[in-house]
Design a protein around this motif. Structure first.
Motif, mmCIF file in Angstrom:
data_model
loop_
_atom_site.group_PDB
_atom_site.id
_atom_site.type_symbol
_atom_site.label_atom_id
_atom_site.label_comp_id
_atom_site.label_asym_id
_atom_site.label_seq_id
_atom_site.Cartn_x
_atom_site.Cartn_y
_atom_site.Cartn_z
ATOM 1 N N ARG A 27 32.326 26.750 37.368
ATOM 2 C CA ARG A 27 31.676 26.987 38.662
ATOM 3 C C ARG A 27 32.442 26.325 39.804
ATOM 4 O O ARG A 27 32.632 26.924 40.868
ATOM 5 C CB ARG A 27 30.242 26.471 38.621
ATOM 6 N N ALA A 28 32.908 25.100 39.573
ATOM 7 C CA ALA A 28 33.644 24.391 40.629
ATOM 8 C C ALA A 28 34.941 25.122 40.976
ATOM 9 O O ALA A 28 35.277 25.296 42.153
ATOM 10 C CB ALA A 28 33.931 22.956 40.187
ATOM 11 N N LEU A 29 35.678 25.550 39.954
ATOM 12 C CA LEU A 29 36.921 26.272 40.214
ATOM 13 C C LEU A 29 36.638 27.623 40.861
ATOM 14 O O LEU A 29 37.378 28.065 41.745
ATOM 15 C CB LEU A 29 37.693 26.458 38.910
ATOM 16 N N GLY A 30 35.565 28.310 40.417
ATOM 17 C CA GLY A 30 35.229 29.597 41.011
ATOM 18 C C GLY A 30 34.861 29.478 42.477
ATOM 19 O O GLY A 30 35.292 30.293 43.308
ATOM 20 N N ILE A 31 34.063 28.484 42.818
ATOM 21 C CA ILE A 31 33.684 28.289 44.225
ATOM 22 C C ILE A 31 34.907 27.899 45.057
ATOM 23 O O ILE A 31 35.068 28.347 46.200
ATOM 24 C CB ILE A 31 32.578 27.225 44.326
ATOM 25 N N GLY A 32 35.795 27.078 44.473
ATOM 26 C CA GLY A 32 37.025 26.730 45.192
ATOM 27 C C GLY A 32 37.891 27.954 45.470
ATOM 28 O O GLY A 32 38.459 28.096 46.557
ATOM 29 N N LEU A 33 37.988 28.850 44.499
ATOM 30 C CA LEU A 33 38.753 30.076 44.700
ATOM 31 C C LEU A 33 38.077 30.989 45.716
ATOM 32 O O LEU A 33 38.751 31.668 46.504
ATOM 33 C CB LEU A 33 38.918 30.799 43.358
ATOM 34 N N LYS A 34 36.739 31.031 45.696
ATOM 35 C CA LYS A 34 36.022 31.845 46.684
ATOM 36 C C LYS A 34 36.289 31.336 48.101
ATOM 37 O O LYS A 34 36.578 32.134 49.010
ATOM 38 C CB LYS A 34 34.531 31.815 46.383
ATOM 39 N N ASP A 35 36.196 30.031 48.304
ATOM 40 C CA ASP A 35 36.489 29.472 49.626
ATOM 41 C C ASP A 35 37.933 29.749 50.031
ATOM 42 O O ASP A 35 38.221 29.997 51.202
ATOM 43 C CB ASP A 35 36.216 27.969 49.619
ATOM 44 N N TYR A 36 38.821 29.734 49.045
ATOM 45 C CA TYR A 36 40.241 29.993 49.322
ATOM 46 C C TYR A 36 40.456 31.411 49.842
ATOM 47 O O TYR A 36 41.162 31.629 50.837
ATOM 48 C CB TYR A 36 41.038 29.746 48.041
ATOM 49 N N VAL A 37 39.825 32.393 49.198
ATOM 50 C CA VAL A 37 40.030 33.775 49.624
ATOM 51 C C VAL A 37 39.242 34.084 50.894
ATOM 52 O O VAL A 37 39.699 34.873 51.741
ATOM 53 C CB VAL A 37 39.664 34.746 48.483
ATOM 54 N N MET A 38 38.076 33.480 51.060
ATOM 55 C CA MET A 38 37.307 33.711 52.286
ATOM 56 C C MET A 38 38.021 33.138 53.503
ATOM 57 O O MET A 38 37.879 33.664 54.616
ATOM 58 C CB MET A 38 35.921 33.081 52.152
ATOM 59 N N LEU A 39 38.805 32.096 53.311
ATOM 60 C CA LEU A 39 39.551 31.497 54.411
ATOM 61 C C LEU A 39 40.588 32.455 54.969
ATOM 62 O O LEU A 39 40.918 32.409 56.162
ATOM 63 C CB LEU A 39 40.225 30.199 53.926
ATOM 64 N N HIS A 40 41.097 33.352 54.113
ATOM 65 C CA HIS A 40 42.142 34.287 54.537
ATOM 66 C C HIS A 40 41.610 35.719 54.571
ATOM 67 O O HIS A 40 42.362 36.674 54.340
ATOM 68 C CB HIS A 40 43.339 34.197 53.593
ATOM 69 N N ARG A 41 40.346 35.874 54.862
ATOM 70 C CA ARG A 41 39.715 37.196 54.816
ATOM 71 C C ARG A 41 40.379 38.185 55.762
ATOM 72 O O ARG A 41 40.572 39.352 55.409
ATOM 73 C CB ARG A 41 38.227 37.054 55.146
ATOM 74 N N SER A 42 40.735 37.753 56.946
ATOM 75 C CA SER A 42 41.286 38.672 57.950
ATOM 76 C C SER A 42 42.677 39.185 57.594
ATOM 77 O O SER A 42 43.141 40.150 58.196
ATOM 78 C CB SER A 42 41.343 37.964 59.305
ATOM 79 N N ILE A 43 43.344 38.571 56.609
ATOM 80 C CA ILE A 43 44.717 38.963 56.285
ATOM 81 C C ILE A 43 44.768 39.764 54.986
ATOM 82 O O ILE A 43 45.844 40.092 54.506
ATOM 83 C CB ILE A 43 45.607 37.704 56.168
ATOM 84 N N LEU A 44 43.622 40.081 54.407
ATOM 85 C CA LEU A 44 43.587 40.786 53.129
ATOM 86 C C LEU A 44 42.857 42.111 53.288
ATOM 87 O O LEU A 44 41.680 42.242 52.922
ATOM 88 C CB LEU A 44 42.894 39.916 52.072
ATOM 89 N N PRO A 45 43.528 43.134 53.836
ATOM 90 C CA PRO A 45 42.836 44.416 54.069
ATOM 91 C C PRO A 45 42.515 45.168 52.792
ATOM 92 O O PRO A 45 41.629 46.017 52.793
ATOM 93 C CB PRO A 45 43.850 45.186 54.931
ATOM 94 N N ARG A 46 43.211 44.870 51.693
ATOM 95 C CA ARG A 46 42.963 45.611 50.451
ATOM 96 C C ARG A 46 41.675 45.176 49.758
ATOM 97 O O ARG A 46 41.197 45.859 48.858
ATOM 98 C CB ARG A 46 44.141 45.448 49.493
ATOM 99 N N LEU A 47 41.127 44.028 50.160
ATOM 100 C CA LEU A 47 39.861 43.578 49.603
ATOM 101 C C LEU A 47 38.731 44.109 50.479
ATOM 102 O O LEU A 47 38.635 43.773 51.660
ATOM 103 C CB LEU A 47 39.817 42.050 49.541
ATOM 104 N N THR A 48 37.890 44.937 49.890
ATOM 105 C CA THR A 48 36.815 45.583 50.648
ATOM 106 C C THR A 48 35.420 45.114 50.243
ATOM 107 O O THR A 48 34.507 45.135 51.050
ATOM 108 C CB THR A 48 36.903 47.107 50.471
ATOM 109 N N ASP A 49 35.252 44.694 48.984
ATOM 110 C CA ASP A 49 33.920 44.315 48.492
ATOM 111 C C ASP A 49 33.665 42.840 48.784
ATOM 112 O O ASP A 49 33.540 42.008 47.878
ATOM 113 C CB ASP A 49 33.828 44.605 46.994
ATOM 114 N N TRP A 50 33.553 42.521 50.058
ATOM 115 C CA TRP A 50 33.368 41.120 50.442
ATOM 116 C C TRP A 50 31.967 40.619 50.108
ATOM 117 O O TRP A 50 31.756 39.401 49.993
ATOM 118 C CB TRP A 50 33.643 40.953 51.928
ATOM 119 N N LYS A 51 31.018 41.527 49.938
ATOM 120 C CA LYS A 51 29.676 41.093 49.544
ATOM 121 C C LYS A 51 29.703 40.481 48.150
ATOM 122 O O LYS A 51 29.079 39.435 47.903
ATOM 123 C CB LYS A 51 28.724 42.285 49.591
#
Length: 910
Positions: free
Chosen positions: A282-306
């Motif tokens: 869980r700790a690693l998963g949440i860390g990875l989620k925060d990592y990708v959410m931080l760069h949300r505006s630069i990742l147009p190929r990711l669409t399922d942000w919910k």
């Protein structure tokens, strides 16, 4: 009378009265005692065991090849690796060892100097340098302060998941190596270390391109400095995978892998097994989620942000992020393909691997003991305790054992003769597979049906030289005395250790001997054929092929006519199920040639009868592997796999985990032993029958002896892209099994005109991105419709509709359409489609990436239409301008989603 009155009372009342007489303090003490016992076992503590050994610790266990020069010249001189590891007394738990540095940061001060490195795909990596303070030479001006002619050894550190140069264990390592006179550079992953990503690509456990470019940059800038590498956790997986891919073609002269996960699929199962391990996930998963959410505006190929915002474990992150960005079909496929255990046999530089057997994140079940023992360039050091990246020692918990061990190993290696020897360029290194869009992978639909989506040719058996980029599938093959493993990297044993197999084997012809036993049963309109394993099949290049066998004739079975159209059901039994051998070769869980030859024979003899197959247990593993290898080029109309083992490595670990499961293992082993003894007179090449007879407790010994001592890498697993069982439908048999000839005329989608050449530019528009995707899409569809090839991108013309020569013609047409699409796109988009399997996939990928409404342009078009005036223009010019705006708006406005008649007419018009 008192005795009678006493015994007449209820015993439970007496117990309750006695319980009230015990002081409350005693209950509190008992509760604390039971709680301490629970916590002692829950936290997997070993304080009592250490107490009995006077905290002397356990000896370090070393696994290496008996003829390993690395051990003789380097490891034998390392006192740390031949000593004991004793953990801090008040940290006698793998969980305390793992989390202590994160909770109580006792880290040395490291003043890094940052260098920004740009990758070829536009990514940005932060290289943090910790320079050797003992360097006496004057510094040359530069971003890193290291002279280009400096000969001080450089150590490259690759951190773990969500870690960077500021992590506690990284600073411990950097500080220790810096005190030993090394220049340390920490390669932070993309998006970590305080930098934002500059391309729509994130790092993952198998992404070795950043490491490859960083090493190339360091070697070109400082060619006289020996370059070493240390990988930790996921960084260790990346490092070992890179070394396996490169072989001897790397600038690294020595490496250390600390707490590598080795096999990510087993690790994924392991980290969810116990309640105490789930917080790490869980700790690693949440860390990875925060990592990708931080760069949300630069990742147009990711669409399922919910779904991304709900990530709570590593697997969720890999499903919604890694598989999308790295083009993997499933999470399990990603785990299997990027695990470094498949690459370690091809490592050609000195490598020390350190793992703890009680690691709560990376299970000991993932450690590739046999592969490490087979490679003379690898030494595996394991400790009984230590946790994940812990190994904290000393009463004050100020030092890490693995840091001191790595420092000693690298210092001894740097002064040894191993790094000064000339590298012999005698290893062929296969390029790693970049995507799952290569055989033998299949696509599993939601209803359980399996369809192949690759048109790559299946694996060739024989003594011909392997192509470097062969991506046919898994297995071990023998070419000119070298053993190769696929798909991840070519596995080669040292030519000195493995003799030339061609010198002792006589190539045999491809043939199919007579079925040992066959039986036909008519049931519910089906002709049922029981397939007894193994058939007497002899193929060139097979490890057991030593004598040339004459090709006998195969007679048709009584009761089945050649023109019979009744469906045939072929049954493949499981392990030790009614097997018989009349030749000097045995079957195994990966040997699909028997199945292939039988299916081809049945299809040839009874070509009008639809053929279905059912595999049971190990037979299901054979069946699914065969289907993945063949893709569409099979005569099977439908199949069912019942109780398939799927992943034999995980099954091997599972069957030895509990006492009750070991009985199954023992029963199968005894059955295999009896099977071998039954054919003792036939198997002339098996000399160690005394050892085979003693096989009672572990069926893995059977594999080792039957494969002549060679390591059966990852058990020849043939189910690399399957997540659930196959339930192939047996309806519509005539349509699936039809083999009628089709006439190719100018109306047929496979018809090629003289001008239909690869590389033809059929439209003048270049696709650059979302801004012109709508115009490019409509122009391309019109051009392909005119060429008669629109079905290749919309899915109406698929390969499984054709067989034989028509299937080959379909591949040719699809490749031509693929090249037409590639010639009409910008050069920067070419790498994104390079490894696609067909034209339809490219079309679908572009649609997912660029098919978005350009609201800004639509707004300007509406404004231009509303404000357009004729003025001094002629009516023709005014009308042309107005029509151009309306036509462009008509293309860019999104299609209606309703199913009314007007909407359908509008969609058909487009």
């Amino acid at each position: 009378m008192d005795c009678i009155r006493l015994t007449s009372e209820s015993p439970y009342v007496l117990l309750l009265n006695a319980a009230f007489l015990i002081p409350i303090a005693h209950y509190v003490l008992a509760f604390l005692f039971l709680l301490s016992l629970f916590l002692y076992n829950f936290e997997e503590m070993y304080f009592i065991q250490e107490l009995f050994t006077a905290f002397r610790g356990q000896r370090v266990s070393l696994t290496f090849n008996s003829s390993c020069d690395l051990y003789q010249e380097v490891v034998s001189k390392c006192k740390m690796l031949h000593g004991r590891f004793s953990s801090t007394p008040w940290l006698c738990s793998p969980h305390l060892q793992t989390v202590f540095l994160q909770l109580f940061e006792r880290i040395p001060a490291c003043n890094y100097q940052r260098q920004i490195f740009k990758t070829t795909d536009g990514g940005t990596i932060a290289l943090d340098w910790l320079l050797n303070v003992d360097v006496k030479k004057p510094f040359k001006e530069g971003s890193d302060g290291v002279p280009s002619d400096d000969k001080t050894p450089i150590i490259l550190v690759i951190p773990g998941l969500t870690s960077d140069s500021n992590s506690a264990y990284v600073k411990h390592l950097a500080f220790k190596m810096n005190k030993s006179g090394w220049n340390v550079v920490v390669s932070n992953h993309r998006g970590l270390g305080g930098l934002s990503i500059t391309s729509d690509c994130l790092y993952n456990a198998g992404w070795t391109e950043d490491v490859r470019e960083t090493i190339g940059h360091l070697h070109s800038q400082y060619p006289q400095a020996p370059l070493f590498a240390v990988g930790t956790s996921i960084g260790a997986n990346v490092l070992v995978k890179y070394l396996g891919e490169e072989g001897v073609n790397t600038a690294i002269v020595g490496a250390v892998a600390i707490c590598s996960p080795w096999d990510l699929l087993i690790g994924d199962r392991f980290i969810k097994r116990k309640l105490v391990q789930r917080p790490y996930d869980r700790a690693l998963g949440i860390g990875l989620k925060d990592y990708v959410m931080l760069h949300r505006s630069i990742l147009p190929r990711l669409t399922d942000w919910k779904s991304i915002s709900k990530i709570s474990c590593i697997r969720d992150y890999d499903k919604h992020v890694t598989c999308v960005l790295a083009n993997f079909e499933t999470v399990d496929t990603y785990y299997r393909k990027v695990s470094c255990s498949s690459y370690i046999l091809n490592v050609r530089v000195p490598l020390l691997c350190i793992s703890a057997l009680d690691d709560p994140v990376c299970s000991k079940e993932t450690i590739p003991w046999d592969e490490c023992r087979a490679n003379k360039n690898v030494v595996l050091a394991t400790t009984q305790h230590g946790g994940h990246l812990g190994h904290i020692e000393g009463m004050m918990a100020k030092s890490l054992w693995w840091v001191r061990a790595a420092d000693e190993f690298l210092c001894v290696l740097n002064s040894s003769s191993l790094i000064h020897r000339e590298k012999i360029q005698n290893t062929i290194v296969d390029s790693p597979l970049k995507s799952i869009d290569q055989a033998p992978y299949v696509s599993i639909r939601e209803d359980g049906l399996v369809t192949a989506f690759s048109n790559d040719p299946s694996d060739e058996r024989g003594n011909e030289q392997l192509a470097i980029d062969d991506k046919a599938g898994d297995g071990i093959r023998v070419d000119n005395g070298t053993v190769h493993q696929e798909p991840n990297a070519t596995t080669q044993f040292d030519p000195v250790r493995v003799p030339n197999i061609n010198a002792v084997m006589v190539p045999v012809k491809n043939c199919l001997n007579q079925l040992s036993r066959c039986s036909i049963h008519l049931h519910h309109g089906f002709a049922v054929l029981i397939f007894r394993l193994p058939l007497c099949t002899s193929l060139e290049g097979h490890p057991f092929a030593t004598t040339e066998v004459e090709k006998p004739s195969i007679e048709r079975l009584d009761g089945v006519q050649r023109d019979d159209k009744s469906p045939i059901l072929l049954v493949i039994p499981g392990l030790t199920s009614d097997s018989y051998s009349a030749s000097d070769r045995f079957y195994n869980a990966a040997w699909t040639e028997d199945v292939r030859k039988v299916i081809d024979h049945l299809h040839t003899q009874y070509h009008q009868a639809p053929l279905f197959v059912v595999g049971l247990s190990f037979g299901a593993n054979l069946l699914v592997k065969y289907l993945g290898e063949e893709g569409f080029n099979t005569a099977i109309a439908g199949a069912a796999a019942v109780c398939s083992p799927w992943d034999l490595l995980i099954c091997d670990r599972f069957m030895n985990r509990r006492l009750v499961q070991k009985f199954y293992n023992r029963a199968l082993t005894i059955g295999l032993k009896d099977y071998a003894k039954l054919h003792q007179t036939v198997m002339s090449r098996l000399a160690d029958w005394e050892g085979i007879v003693k096989v009672l407790s572990d069926k893995r010994v059977r594999y080792k002896r039957f494969q002549k001592g060679k390591v059966l890498v990852r058990y020849l697993v043939g189910t690399h892209s399957f997540k659930r069982a196959i339930a192939a439908s047996m309806a519509d048999t005539n349509a699936t099994a039809s083999t009628e000839a089709i006439t190719i005329d100018h109306h047929h989608p496979l018809h090629l005109q003289a001008s239909d050449m690869p590389g033809l530019v059929i439209i003048p528009i270049k696709l650059t991105g979302p801004e012109n995707y709508a115009l490019w899409r409509r122009s391309m569809k019109l051009a392909l419709r005119g060429k008669g090839k629109l079905g290749f991108i919309v899915g109406s013309c698929v390969k499984n509709s054709y067989r034989g020569e028509l299937a080959e013609l379909w591949e040719k047409c699809d490749a031509i359409v693929f090249s037409w699409i590639g010639c009409t796109e910008a050069s920067e988009l070419m790498p994104s489609i390079l490894f696609a399997s067909n034209a339809k996939q490219v079309w679908k990928d572009f649609k997912e990436r660029f098919d978005r409404s350009n609201l800004t342009r639509i707004y300007h078009l509406w404004t231009e239409i509303a404000t357009l005036r004729q003025g001094m223009d002629s009516v023709t010019c005014y009308y042309s301008k107005m029509k151009d705006c309306w036509d462009e708006l008509d293309v860019m406005v999104a299609l209606p989603h309703c199913d009314c008649a007007e909407s359908r007419f509008y969609v058909e018009h487009l």
